[in-house]
Design a protein around this motif. Structure first.
Motif, PDB file in Angstrom:
ATOM      1  N   LEU A  53      13.090   2.036  62.710  1.00  0.00           N
ATOM      2  CA  LEU A  53      12.707   2.160  61.298  1.00  0.00           C
ATOM      3  C   LEU A  53      13.935   2.043  60.401  1.00  0.00           C
ATOM      4  O   LEU A  53      13.887   1.408  59.340  1.00  0.00           O
ATOM      5  CB  LEU A  53      11.999   3.492  61.061  1.00  0.00           C
ATOM      6  CG  LEU A  53      10.665   3.692  61.788  1.00  0.00           C
ATOM      7  CD1 LEU A  53      10.067   5.046  61.419  1.00  0.00           C
ATOM      8  CD2 LEU A  53       9.692   2.589  61.442  1.00  0.00           C
ATOM      9  N   TYR A  54      15.030   2.679  60.809  1.00  0.00           N
ATOM     10  CA  TYR A  54      16.258   2.558  60.020  1.00  0.00           C
ATOM     11  C   TYR A  54      16.690   1.098  59.919  1.00  0.00           C
ATOM     12  O   TYR A  54      17.072   0.628  58.845  1.00  0.00           O
ATOM     13  CB  TYR A  54      17.394   3.379  60.655  1.00  0.00           C
ATOM     14  CG  TYR A  54      17.110   4.853  60.802  1.00  0.00           C
ATOM     15  CD1 TYR A  54      16.260   5.500  59.910  1.00  0.00           C
ATOM     16  CD2 TYR A  54      17.686   5.602  61.815  1.00  0.00           C
ATOM     17  CE1 TYR A  54      16.003   6.859  60.039  1.00  0.00           C
ATOM     18  CE2 TYR A  54      17.434   6.953  61.949  1.00  0.00           C
ATOM     19  CZ  TYR A  54      16.586   7.583  61.053  1.00  0.00           C
ATOM     20  OH  TYR A  54      16.335   8.918  61.177  1.00  0.00           O
ATOM     21  N   ALA A  55      16.630   0.400  61.044  1.00  0.00           N
ATOM     22  CA  ALA A  55      17.052  -1.004  61.057  1.00  0.00           C
ATOM     23  C   ALA A  55      16.068  -1.907  60.344  1.00  0.00           C
ATOM     24  O   ALA A  55      16.397  -3.063  60.061  1.00  0.00           O
ATOM     25  CB  ALA A  55      17.230  -1.475  62.508  1.00  0.00           C
ATOM     26  N   SER A  78      12.993  -9.808  68.274  1.00  0.00           N
ATOM     27  CA  SER A  78      12.738  -9.821  69.718  1.00  0.00           C
ATOM     28  C   SER A  78      13.868 -10.472  70.491  1.00  0.00           C
ATOM     29  O   SER A  78      14.104 -10.137  71.658  1.00  0.00           O
ATOM     30  CB  SER A  78      11.423 -10.562  70.001  1.00  0.00           C
ATOM     31  OG  SER A  78      11.487 -11.903  69.543  1.00  0.00           O
ATOM     32  N   SER A  79      14.577 -11.414  69.875  1.00  0.00           N
ATOM     33  CA  SER A  79      15.660 -12.086  70.580  1.00  0.00           C
ATOM     34  C   SER A  79      16.908 -11.224  70.687  1.00  0.00           C
ATOM     35  O   SER A  79      17.785 -11.495  71.516  1.00  0.00           O
ATOM     36  CB  SER A  79      16.005 -13.405  69.869  1.00  0.00           C
ATOM     37  OG  SER A  79      16.460 -13.153  68.545  1.00  0.00           O
ATOM     38  N   LEU A  80      17.003 -10.182  69.852  1.00  0.00           N
ATOM     39  CA  LEU A  80      18.191  -9.328  69.861  1.00  0.00           C
ATOM     40  C   LEU A  80      18.025  -8.104  70.752  1.00  0.00           C
ATOM     41  O   LEU A  80      19.012  -7.599  71.295  1.00  0.00           O
ATOM     42  CB  LEU A  80      18.523  -8.872  68.440  1.00  0.00           C
ATOM     43  CG  LEU A  80      18.898  -9.969  67.441  1.00  0.00           C
ATOM     44  CD1 LEU A  80      19.167  -9.364  66.077  1.00  0.00           C
ATOM     45  CD2 LEU A  80      20.114 -10.744  67.920  1.00  0.00           C
ATOM     46  N   VAL A 100      23.213   5.235  70.787  1.00  0.00           N
ATOM     47  CA  VAL A 100      23.120   5.040  69.335  1.00  0.00           C
ATOM     48  C   VAL A 100      24.487   4.710  68.756  1.00  0.00           C
ATOM     49  O   VAL A 100      24.627   3.812  67.909  1.00  0.00           O
ATOM     50  CB  VAL A 100      22.527   6.297  68.674  1.00  0.00           C
ATOM     51  CG1 VAL A 100      22.632   6.209  67.156  1.00  0.00           C
ATOM     52  CG2 VAL A 100      21.072   6.474  69.089  1.00  0.00           C
ATOM     53  N   ALA A 101      25.529   5.422  69.193  1.00  0.00           N
ATOM     54  CA  ALA A 101      26.884   5.154  68.689  1.00  0.00           C
ATOM     55  C   ALA A 101      27.341   3.752  69.067  1.00  0.00           C
ATOM     56  O   ALA A 101      27.930   3.033  68.244  1.00  0.00           O
ATOM     57  CB  ALA A 101      27.856   6.202  69.237  1.00  0.00           C
ATOM     58  N   LEU A 102      27.056   3.343  70.299  1.00  0.00           N
ATOM     59  CA  LEU A 102      27.448   2.005  70.729  1.00  0.00           C
ATOM     60  C   LEU A 102      26.673   0.933  69.969  1.00  0.00           C
ATOM     61  O   LEU A 102      27.237  -0.101  69.591  1.00  0.00           O
ATOM     62  CB  LEU A 102      27.204   1.857  72.236  1.00  0.00           C
ATOM     63  CG  LEU A 102      28.138   2.660  73.144  1.00  0.00           C
ATOM     64  CD1 LEU A 102      27.633   2.637  74.581  1.00  0.00           C
ATOM     65  CD2 LEU A 102      29.560   2.109  73.076  1.00  0.00           C
ATOM     66  N   ALA A 105      28.207   0.610  66.517  1.00  0.00           N
ATOM     67  CA  ALA A 105      29.461  -0.148  66.564  1.00  0.00           C
ATOM     68  C   ALA A 105      29.188  -1.632  66.781  1.00  0.00           C
ATOM     69  O   ALA A 105      29.851  -2.497  66.184  1.00  0.00           O
ATOM     70  CB  ALA A 105      30.356   0.404  67.674  1.00  0.00           C
ATOM     71  N   LEU A 106      28.202  -1.939  67.622  1.00  0.00           N
ATOM     72  CA  LEU A 106      27.838  -3.333  67.866  1.00  0.00           C
ATOM     73  C   LEU A 106      27.303  -3.988  66.595  1.00  0.00           C
ATOM     74  O   LEU A 106      27.624  -5.150  66.298  1.00  0.00           O
ATOM     75  CB  LEU A 106      26.795  -3.407  68.982  1.00  0.00           C
ATOM     76  CG  LEU A 106      26.284  -4.797  69.353  1.00  0.00           C
ATOM     77  CD1 LEU A 106      27.421  -5.656  69.893  1.00  0.00           C
ATOM     78  CD2 LEU A 106      25.164  -4.694  70.392  1.00  0.00           C
ATOM     79  N   ALA A 107      26.495  -3.243  65.826  1.00  0.00           N
ATOM     80  CA  ALA A 107      25.950  -3.782  64.584  1.00  0.00           C
ATOM     81  C   ALA A 107      27.055  -4.066  63.569  1.00  0.00           C
ATOM     82  O   ALA A 107      27.061  -5.116  62.903  1.00  0.00           O
ATOM     83  CB  ALA A 107      24.925  -2.814  63.993  1.00  0.00           C
TER      84      ALA A 107
END
Length: 255
Positions: A53-55, A78-80, A100-102, A105-107
């Motif tokens: 929901l946040y994303a 769906s591809s991500l 969640v932290a990883l 950082a990835l985002a």
């Protein structure tokens, strides 16, 4: 009005009453579609459903102000989801907070790379990928997402991580399918297909979501279905992990 530096905000201010009515209807339909999709993709990526929901909410709000397009939809994809899961889950070591932290950082890293690619005008690189490669990639992602969500559709717990392993476990568990979950899932898919054929102009996703919520409330199905449950309200405040917990998570324990 045209002096505003934000193209999205200019479009919002210049919206006519007729367009506003259509935009409100479209927004309700897209919201009904994105809420379950966002939570599903979040779970497929190995994250708690609320982060889907946040994303979903934050990118749409930001793009409504800064984005130039009125038809582009942003949010979990769906591809991500399989790529995120393959990246963060081996490093998370079974810890949801670490996952969640990883993922955060990835985002941030992916966003910085995307900004750099845009400023450098490197978008032409995507044209070097042939159409068969793109189609094969998208079909493969579709298979991975379907196999990751199919056990939830029929109420079966699957422990395998790889798609083929999930399929094998699912076939072996055919006799233990949860009847209520399977009936609700099959009825939802059938309703989507029938509405698309009979009433193509009706927002079928919105209809199915509303009917599903009503069915759970009327028939008291919350005891028979594996629901997401109550989600935390608002957005989580930024927080940092203590050095002790980070060190203990990274260093092996002494025998």
């Amino acid at each position: 009005m045209h002096s505003l530096p934000l193209p999205g905000l200019r479009k919002i201010i210049a919206t006519s009453p007729a367009d506003l009515r259509n935009d409100v209807v479209a927004g309700i339909v897209v919201t009904a579609f994105l809420v379950p999709v966002g939570m599903g993709y979040s779970q497929a990526a190995g994250l708690p459903p609320v982060y889907g929901l946040y994303a979903t909410v934050l990118p749409l709000l930001a793009y409504a102000v800064f984005g130039p397009s009125r038809v582009l939809v942003l949010g979990p994809d769906s591809s991500l989801a399989p790529l995120i899961a393959a990246t963060i889950l081996p490093l998370a070591a079974g810890s949801p907070d670490r996952a969640v932290a990883l993922a955060s950082a990835l985002a941030i890293g992916s966003g910085l790379i995307a900004v750099g690619v845009g400023l450098g005008k490197f978008g032409f690189v995507t044209e070097l990928l042939s159409m068969p490669v793109r189609v094969g990639y998208l079909n493969g992602i579709a298979v991975v997402v379907i196999l990751s969500q199919l056990p939830k559709l029929v109420g079966v717990d699957v422990g395998a991580d790889r798609p083929l392993g999930k399929l094998i476990e699912l076939v072996r568990a055919v006799g233990t399918l949860d009847k209520t979950t399977t009936i609700v899932g099959a009825a939802s898919i059938a309703a989507l297909i029938l509405l698309r054929a009979a009433l193509p102009r009706v927002p079928r996703s919105l209809v199915v979501v509303v009917l599903g919520i009503a069915a759970v409330s009327v028939f008291d199905l919350d005891h028979d279905l594996a629901l997401v449950g109550r989600l935390p309200p608002g957005f989580p405040p930024p927080r940092s992990r203590s050095s002790d917990s980070t060190t203990s998570a990274r260093l092996p324990q002494a025998p």
